[in-house]
Design a protein around this motif. Structure first.
Motif, PDB file in Angstrom:
ATOM      1  N   VAL A 196      -6.654   8.921  11.415  1.00 28.69           N
ATOM      2  CA  VAL A 196      -7.267   9.860  10.488  1.00 28.69           C
ATOM      3  C   VAL A 196      -6.383  11.099  10.440  1.00 28.69           C
ATOM      4  N   ARG A 197      -5.905  11.425   9.224  1.00 31.21           N
ATOM      5  CA  ARG A 197      -4.993  12.547   9.067  1.00 31.21           C
ATOM      6  C   ARG A 197      -5.442  13.478   7.952  1.00 31.21           C
ATOM      7  N   SER A 198      -4.943  14.682   8.019  1.00 34.17           N
ATOM      8  CA  SER A 198      -5.191  15.624   6.926  1.00 34.17           C
ATOM      9  C   SER A 198      -4.198  15.311   5.814  1.00 34.17           C
ATOM     10  N   VAL A 199      -4.722  14.942   4.642  1.00 33.96           N
ATOM     11  CA  VAL A 199      -3.870  14.520   3.526  1.00 33.96           C
ATOM     12  C   VAL A 199      -4.385  15.130   2.227  1.00 33.96           C
ATOM     13  N   ARG A 200      -3.559  15.057   1.197  1.00 36.78           N
ATOM     14  CA  ARG A 200      -3.976  15.389  -0.165  1.00 36.78           C
ATOM     15  C   ARG A 200      -3.219  14.477  -1.114  1.00 36.78           C
ATOM     16  N   PHE A 201      -3.738  14.322  -2.319  1.00 31.28           N
ATOM     17  CA  PHE A 201      -3.081  13.507  -3.329  1.00 31.28           C
ATOM     18  C   PHE A 201      -2.272  14.407  -4.257  1.00 31.28           C
ATOM     19  N   ARG A 202      -1.012  14.030  -4.478  1.00 33.08           N
ATOM     20  CA  ARG A 202      -0.183  14.749  -5.453  1.00 33.08           C
ATOM     21  C   ARG A 202      -0.407  14.189  -6.853  1.00 33.08           C
ATOM     22  N   THR A 203      -0.699  12.916  -6.942  1.00 30.24           N
ATOM     23  CA  THR A 203      -1.008  12.258  -8.205  1.00 30.24           C
ATOM     24  C   THR A 203      -2.091  11.232  -7.920  1.00 30.24           C
ATOM     25  N   VAL A 204      -2.916  10.928  -8.902  1.00 31.78           N
ATOM     26  CA  VAL A 204      -4.048  10.030  -8.687  1.00 31.78           C
ATOM     27  C   VAL A 204      -4.015   8.917  -9.712  1.00 31.78           C
ATOM     28  N   GLY A 205      -4.134   7.682  -9.235  1.00 32.55           N
ATOM     29  CA  GLY A 205      -4.181   6.523 -10.118  1.00 32.55           C
ATOM     30  C   GLY A 205      -4.988   5.421  -9.474  1.00 32.55           C
ATOM     31  N   ASP A 206      -4.624   4.186  -9.768  1.00 29.96           N
ATOM     32  CA  ASP A 206      -5.262   3.009  -9.190  1.00 29.96           C
ATOM     33  C   ASP A 206      -5.216   3.098  -7.657  1.00 29.96           C
ATOM     34  N   ILE A 207      -6.345   2.876  -6.991  1.00 36.30           N
ATOM     35  CA  ILE A 207      -6.408   2.956  -5.531  1.00 36.30           C
ATOM     36  C   ILE A 207      -5.365   2.056  -4.886  1.00 36.30           C
ATOM     37  N   SER A 208      -5.133   0.889  -5.485  1.00 40.28           N
ATOM     38  CA  SER A 208      -4.249  -0.096  -4.873  1.00 40.28           C
ATOM     39  C   SER A 208      -2.784   0.307  -4.858  1.00 40.28           C
ATOM     40  N   CYS A 209      -2.409   1.379  -5.580  1.00 40.03           N
ATOM     41  CA  CYS A 209      -0.997   1.753  -5.608  1.00 40.03           C
ATOM     42  C   CYS A 209      -0.740   3.242  -5.423  1.00 40.03           C
ATOM     43  N   THR A 210      -1.791   4.034  -5.162  1.00 41.25           N
ATOM     44  CA  THR A 210      -1.627   5.481  -5.053  1.00 41.25           C
ATOM     45  C   THR A 210      -1.884   5.943  -3.632  1.00 41.25           C
ATOM     46  N   CYS A 211      -0.925   6.652  -3.066  1.00 47.46           N
ATOM     47  CA  CYS A 211      -1.020   7.109  -1.682  1.00 47.46           C
ATOM     48  C   CYS A 211      -1.058   8.636  -1.609  1.00 47.46           C
ATOM     49  N   PRO A 212      -1.728   9.172  -0.595  1.00 46.33           N
ATOM     50  CA  PRO A 212      -1.697  10.611  -0.379  1.00 46.33           C
ATOM     51  C   PRO A 212      -0.458  11.007   0.431  1.00 46.33           C
ATOM     52  N   VAL A 263      -0.755   4.897   3.498  1.00 44.81           N
ATOM     53  CA  VAL A 263      -1.615   4.068   2.654  1.00 44.81           C
ATOM     54  C   VAL A 263      -3.074   4.259   3.071  1.00 44.81           C
ATOM     55  N   PRO A 264      -3.946   4.665   2.142  1.00 43.14           N
ATOM     56  CA  PRO A 264      -5.354   4.857   2.497  1.00 43.14           C
ATOM     57  C   PRO A 264      -6.008   3.529   2.846  1.00 43.14           C
ATOM     58  N   VAL A 265      -6.863   3.545   3.842  1.00 41.05           N
ATOM     59  CA  VAL A 265      -7.585   2.329   4.231  1.00 41.05           C
ATOM     60  C   VAL A 265      -8.855   2.242   3.390  1.00 41.05           C
ATOM     61  N   THR A 266      -8.879   1.258   2.493  1.00 40.13           N
ATOM     62  CA  THR A 266     -10.021   1.035   1.601  1.00 40.13           C
ATOM     63  C   THR A 266     -10.232  -0.477   1.496  1.00 40.13           C
ATOM     64  N   PRO A 267     -11.348  -0.911   0.913  1.00 38.69           N
ATOM     65  CA  PRO A 267     -11.528  -2.351   0.703  1.00 38.69           C
ATOM     66  C   PRO A 267     -10.408  -2.965  -0.138  1.00 38.69           C
ATOM     67  N   LEU A 268      -9.791  -2.183  -1.020  1.00 36.52           N
ATOM     68  CA  LEU A 268      -8.691  -2.683  -1.845  1.00 36.52           C
ATOM     69  C   LEU A 268      -7.352  -2.619  -1.131  1.00 36.52           C
ATOM     70  N   THR A 269      -7.239  -1.730  -0.147  1.00 39.14           N
ATOM     71  CA  THR A 269      -5.992  -1.573   0.610  1.00 39.14           C
ATOM     72  C   THR A 269      -6.303  -1.601   2.104  1.00 39.14           C
ATOM     73  N   PRO A 270      -6.743  -2.754   2.608  1.00 40.62           N
ATOM     74  CA  PRO A 270      -7.120  -2.842   4.022  1.00 40.62           C
ATOM     75  C   PRO A 270      -5.894  -2.832   4.929  1.00 40.62           C
ATOM     76  N   LYS A 271      -6.155  -2.626   6.200  1.00 41.09           N
ATOM     77  CA  LYS A 271      -5.074  -2.693   7.190  1.00 41.09           C
ATOM     78  C   LYS A 271      -4.537  -4.113   7.268  1.00 41.09           C
ATOM     79  N   LYS A 272      -3.220  -4.217   7.433  1.00 36.75           N
ATOM     80  CA  LYS A 272      -2.611  -5.521   7.660  1.00 36.75           C
ATOM     81  C   LYS A 272      -2.695  -5.855   9.148  1.00 36.75           C
ATOM     82  N   GLU A 273      -2.520  -7.125   9.454  1.00 35.01           N
ATOM     83  CA  GLU A 273      -2.592  -7.554  10.848  1.00 35.01           C
ATOM     84  C   GLU A 273      -1.581  -6.785  11.692  1.00 35.01           C
TER      85      GLU A 273
END
Length: 304
Positions: free
Chosen positions: A242-258, A226-236
């Motif tokens: 930091v990893r090398s990643v790519r997106f296979r599909t792109v959509g809403d930040i809140s539900c799309t993972c690399p 799960v990308p760390v963004t203001p919409l998808t922050p780390k949970k407690e």
């Protein structure tokens, strides 16, 4: 000519035929373009369908994007640059505007807006009088999409009934509509993720950079990164890396993972894709993990 090129030529010819059929039959056709890889291929096919050598391109359709407001900025910048380069007309339906009007209500500001796109899409169709919308959905992506016809009839409420689909014999399509009804059309329905990447490589199509390997802060959550963004922050208690990643599909930040990847070129992605056994949506879309019927329920409500 290689077998691969013959296969891509066959897929290309089928898709161009479908796109031309839509434009010939529809009064006000549109093509969904988000800047994602499948819509990039679909738009490239539309350009081939209507480009006349020696003449400037005049696309006989409108480009449409249903903007959740939670998109990766690289993708929106790519969308706008592509539209400007082609001189195309773009209509943007805003989920944010639907929220302000009260037609969309979310429990929390950080909730995924992916499903909410259905409402905004139906509002955009009605406001602009679109009777046929082409999109880049493919049958290999998800079970509900595998059920759907290439020409998918939607009733006056924009809803899809999987038990009420029109037969498609050979390349004959029934496009008749009553007032208020519309068609969703999937010209690349028969393509696979591997076909898409092979076509991108062959045609040298540009994509947003996030489709290729890059460094990104993520947290491991279940089997997803799960990308760390203001919409998808780390949970407690979570620790990010930091990893090398790519997106296979792109959509809403809140539900799309690399996905973890070192693939920095189309050729390297083709090699990775040829070995994968998990579909891109199952591997990267959190909203499709809710239930096996999550996509089908959204489609019945008007989702593309």
């Amino acid at each position: 000519m290689s077998i691969q090129n013959k296969h891509l030529d066959w897929l290309e010819a089928e898709s161009i035929y479908i796109i031309r059929e839509v434009v010939a039959e529809a009064r006000h056709p549109a093509l969904l373009f988000s800047g994602g890889k499948d819509s990039v291929v679909l738009l490239a096919l539309a350009v081939k369908a209507f480009q006349i050598p020696g003449h400037s391109l005049q696309l006989p359709l409108t480009l449409v994007h249903i903007d959740t407001g939670h998109n990766y900025p690289e993708v929106i910048a790519f969308r706008d640059a592509t539209v400007q380069r082609l001189g195309a007309k773009l209509v943007v339906g805003s989920v944010e505007e639907s929220i302000r009007r009260g037609s969309v209500t979310l429990r929390r500001a950080t909730d995924s807006r992916n499903a909410a796109q259905a409402v905004t899409l139906l509002e955009t169709i009605e406001a602009n009088g679109f009777d046929a919308l082409m999109g880049g959905a493919r049958r290999d992506e998800e079970k509900a999409r595998a059920k759907e016809r290439i020409f998918s009839f939607r009733d006056e409420f924009g809803q899809w009934d999987p038990k009420n689909q029109r037969p498609e014999l050979w390349d004959l399509y029934n496009t008749r509509l009553h007032p208020g009804e519309n068609m969703r059309v999937f010209p690349i329905s028969n393509w696979t993720e591997l076909d898409i990447w092979q076509y991108i490589a062959r045609e040298q199509l540009a994509l947003p950079d996030i489709y290729y390997a890059h460094q990104r802060e993520v947290v491991e959550r279940g089997n997803m990164l799960v990308p760390v963004t203001p919409l998808t922050p780390k949970k407690e208690g979570e620790v990010s890396v930091v990893r090398s990643v790519r997106f296979r599909t792109v959509g809403d930040i809140s539900c799309t993972c690399p996905v973890a990847s070192e693939a920095a070129t189309a050729a390297e992605i083709i090699a990775e894709t040829a070995q994968t056994t998990i579909s891109e949506r199952n591997a990267t879309r959190m909203d499709d993990q809710v239930s096996e019927a999550a996509m089908e329920e959204r489609k019945k409500a008007g989702y593309f």
